[in-house]
Design an enzyme around this catalytic site. Structure first.
Site, short mmCIF file in Angstrom:
data_model
loop_
_atom_site.label_atom_id
_atom_site.label_comp_id
_atom_site.label_asym_id
_atom_site.label_seq_id
_atom_site.Cartn_x
_atom_site.Cartn_y
_atom_site.Cartn_z
CG ASP A 182 -11.25 -7.64 33.70
OD1 ASP A 182 -10.11 -8.13 33.90
OD2 ASP A 182 -12.08 -7.46 34.60
CB SER A 200 -12.04 -7.74 42.18
OG SER A 200 -11.13 -8.72 41.77
CG HIS A 236 -9.91 -6.60 37.24
ND1 HIS A 236 -11.14 -7.23 37.24
CD2 HIS A 236 -9.43 -6.72 38.51
CE1 HIS A 236 -11.39 -7.70 38.46
NE2 HIS A 236 -10.37 -7.41 39.24
#
Length: 307
Positions: free
Chosen positions: A246, A175, A275
């Site tokens: 996601d 991320s 995610h």
């Protein structure tokens, strides 16, 4: 009159927010959580083989990190088992396959990511898990340039202090950590790079989530974390992965980061993963197992197999 007053009040509030956006932006990006003094050691979180380290930064701060030695039952490329006890065994005569730095996302602290680091150690890697400035027990306040400096400090500690061979070092980012890992990999020797759930840049995410606002209103200048631009300058073999489900990163952004790569690359879409649960998927770990062996093998002369 009341309606006009409400409209004027809303317009005034939006104007104030727009003017204050440069100051407010970091509060939408960084979500650090502190660690209490009794929580800083990995044993508190159940990681009995890991240890604490402190890493100085170039601007005078001290970062808190955990060090996970490669799992004892992992074997090096020559089939011999790693000796127990030594930290940084690759450089100290041990037979660890390689080392890794793992840069986590934008919230929490390293206590939330210890299971990921331990799993990477099970791949036969010595793993450094640092907390960014302002996170956990690390000093300072988070900022984009500050996080890049933290990554450089972690790399410097591994290579200069611990003697880790950069040719046996893999940089992992998840991320927000993907932007940090990508920045670190530019112009520095590493064996490989792994970017999981990356985004193109922060302004694009802001425009996606606040699409009801006019684009001129979101004059987002900092922090940017332009991962796509940095990906285009990475020279090491790179794996880019994203969850097929996601819902945090806008659709296509992780793929756009992958497409920007000029280095040997591999794309991985993890079925059924979102995610935040991508690390719970067996398909990811199978891909990481394969990737680490390919790039670390290539650093020993067997050739990179990525396409």
């Amino acid at each position: 009159m009341e309606l006009l007053a409400v409209v004027a009040a809303v317009a005034g509030l939006l104007a104030v927010v727009h003017l204050c956006l440069p100051r407010l932006a970091p509060f939408f990006v960084f979500y650090p959580e502190p660690l209490a003094p009794h929580e800083t050691h990995p044993r508190y979180w159940g990681f009995v083989d890991a240890s604490e380290v402190r890493i100085p930064t170039e601007d005078g701060l001290e970062l808190h990190a955990w060090w996970f030695p490669a799992a004892h039952d992992q074997r090096a490329g020559d089939g011999t088992a790693r000796g127990e006890g030594a930290r940084g065994g690759t450089a100290r005569g041990g037979t660890v396959r390689g080392a890794a730095i793992y840069f986590h996302g934008n919230a929490g602290h390293l206590g939330d990511r210890g299971t990921v680091a331990a799993a990477l150690a099970n791949l036969g890697l010595d793993v450094l898990l640092p907390d960014y400035r302002g996170y956990g027990a690390s000093e300072g306040k988070p900022s984009e340039e500050g996080l890049y400096a933290d990554a450089r400090a972690a790399y410097r500690w591994l290579v200069e202090e611990e003697g880790i061979d950069p040719g046996h070092l893999i940089v992992f980012g998840n991320s927000l950590g993907s932007a940090v890992a990508a920045d670190l990999a530019i112009g520095r020797p590493v064996a490989g790079v792994v970017l999981l759930g990356p985004f193109t840049d922060i302004p694009s995410i802001a425009r996606h989530r606040l699409s009801w606002l006019p684009e001129w209103y979101l004059d987002w200048r900092s922090p940017r974390f332009d991962t796509r631009d940095r990906a285009s300058r990475i020279e090491a073999p790179t794996l880019v992965g994203a969850g097929a489900e996601d819902r945090v990163i806008p659709p296509g952004q992780s793929r756009a980061v992958y497409e920007a790569l000029a280095a040997p690359r591999r794309w991985l879409e993890v079925p059924g993963a979102g995610h935040n649960d991508i690390f719970s998927q067996q398909a990811l770990w199978q891909a990481l197992h394969r990737f680490t062996r390919e790039v670390l093998g290539s650093s020993e002369g067997s050739g990179t197999k990525l396409q």
